[in-house]
Design a protein around this motif. Structure first.
Motif, PDB file in Angstrom:
ATOM      1  N   GLY A 110      92.234   9.922  80.995  1.00  0.00           N
ATOM      2  CA  GLY A 110      90.896   9.393  80.741  1.00  0.00           C
ATOM      3  C   GLY A 110      90.227  10.062  79.552  1.00  0.00           C
ATOM      4  O   GLY A 110      89.548   9.416  78.753  1.00  0.00           O
TER       5      GLY A 110
ATOM      6  N   TYR B 224      81.741  -1.397  72.957  1.00  0.00           N
ATOM      7  CA  TYR B 224      81.724  -1.410  74.411  1.00  0.00           C
ATOM      8  C   TYR B 224      80.982  -2.650  74.879  1.00  0.00           C
ATOM      9  O   TYR B 224      79.983  -3.046  74.291  1.00  0.00           O
TER      10      TYR B 224
ATOM     11  N   LYS C 146      89.065   8.157  76.070  1.00  0.00           N
ATOM     12  CA  LYS C 146      87.689   8.201  75.556  1.00  0.00           C
ATOM     13  C   LYS C 146      87.670   8.645  74.097  1.00  0.00           C
ATOM     14  O   LYS C 146      86.928   8.092  73.288  1.00  0.00           O
TER      15      LYS C 146
ATOM     16  N   GLN D  93      80.136  -5.520  81.044  1.00  0.00           N
ATOM     17  CA  GLN D  93      80.997  -4.702  81.900  1.00  0.00           C
ATOM     18  C   GLN D  93      81.164  -3.330  81.256  1.00  0.00           C
ATOM     19  O   GLN D  93      81.735  -3.222  80.173  1.00  0.00           O
ATOM     20  N   PRO D  94      80.682  -2.280  81.912  1.00  0.00           N
ATOM     21  CA  PRO D  94      80.699  -0.955  81.287  1.00  0.00           C
ATOM     22  C   PRO D  94      82.090  -0.383  81.021  1.00  0.00           C
ATOM     23  O   PRO D  94      82.250   0.414  80.114  1.00  0.00           O
ATOM     24  N   GLU D  95      83.095  -0.791  81.763  1.00  0.00           N
ATOM     25  CA  GLU D  95      84.442  -0.241  81.584  1.00  0.00           C
ATOM     26  C   GLU D  95      85.358  -1.184  80.808  1.00  0.00           C
ATOM     27  O   GLU D  95      86.560  -1.228  81.043  1.00  0.00           O
ATOM     28  N   SER D  96      84.767  -1.949  79.886  1.00  0.00           N
ATOM     29  CA  SER D  96      85.583  -2.832  79.065  1.00  0.00           C
ATOM     30  C   SER D  96      85.092  -2.776  77.622  1.00  0.00           C
ATOM     31  O   SER D  96      83.991  -2.331  77.337  1.00  0.00           O
TER      32      SER D  96
ATOM     33  N   GLN E 252      94.736   2.039  79.269  1.00  0.00           N
ATOM     34  CA  GLN E 252      95.045   3.412  79.663  1.00  0.00           C
ATOM     35  C   GLN E 252      96.290   3.478  80.536  1.00  0.00           C
ATOM     36  O   GLN E 252      97.171   4.303  80.313  1.00  0.00           O
TER      37      GLN E 252
ATOM     38  N   GLN F 292      89.879  -4.612  79.559  1.00  0.00           N
ATOM     39  CA  GLN F 292      89.606  -3.510  80.469  1.00  0.00           C
ATOM     40  C   GLN F 292      90.208  -2.219  79.919  1.00  0.00           C
ATOM     41  O   GLN F 292      91.389  -2.172  79.572  1.00  0.00           O
ATOM     42  N   VAL F 293      89.389  -1.181  79.861  1.00  0.00           N
ATOM     43  CA  VAL F 293      89.828   0.108  79.342  1.00  0.00           C
ATOM     44  C   VAL F 293      90.956   0.676  80.194  1.00  0.00           C
ATOM     45  O   VAL F 293      91.947   1.183  79.673  1.00  0.00           O
ATOM     46  N   ASP F 294      90.821   0.555  81.516  1.00  0.00           N
ATOM     47  CA  ASP F 294      91.863   1.128  82.383  1.00  0.00           C
ATOM     48  C   ASP F 294      93.194   0.399  82.254  1.00  0.00           C
ATOM     49  O   ASP F 294      94.240   0.995  82.462  1.00  0.00           O
TER      50      ASP F 294
END
Length: 74
Positions: free
Chosen positions: A37, A55, A41, A59-62, A30, A25-27
């Motif tokens: 953010g 990417y 990116k 899952q778009p945010e991973s 982060q 997971q990107v978040d």
């Protein structure tokens, strides 16, 4: 902050999750590294251009660590 640190953290989380193709997971990266953010990116795009990550389609945010990324020592 550098690409190396972001990549190391992503790879560490990749191995902790395990499985065939774990998605990070990107978040999570982060939050752990306390990045904005916009900065996140920028660093992820740099790593993607180096073909170390991609990417996730599911899952778009991973992200996923690529085969090139898994073989890379930083």
């Amino acid at each position: 902050m550098s690409n190396k640190l972001i990549f190391r953290k992503a790879k560490e989380m990749h191995y902790k999750q395990g499985g065939k193709n774990p998605q990070v997971q990107v978040d999570a990266i982060q939050n752990e590294l306390m990045l904005s953010g916009e900065d996140m990116k920028y660093y992820l795009e740099s790593l993607r251009k180096l073909r170390l990550i991609k990417y996730s389609d599911e899952q778009p945010e991973s992200i996923e660590i690529t085969k090139v990324g898994l073989a890379t020592q930083i």
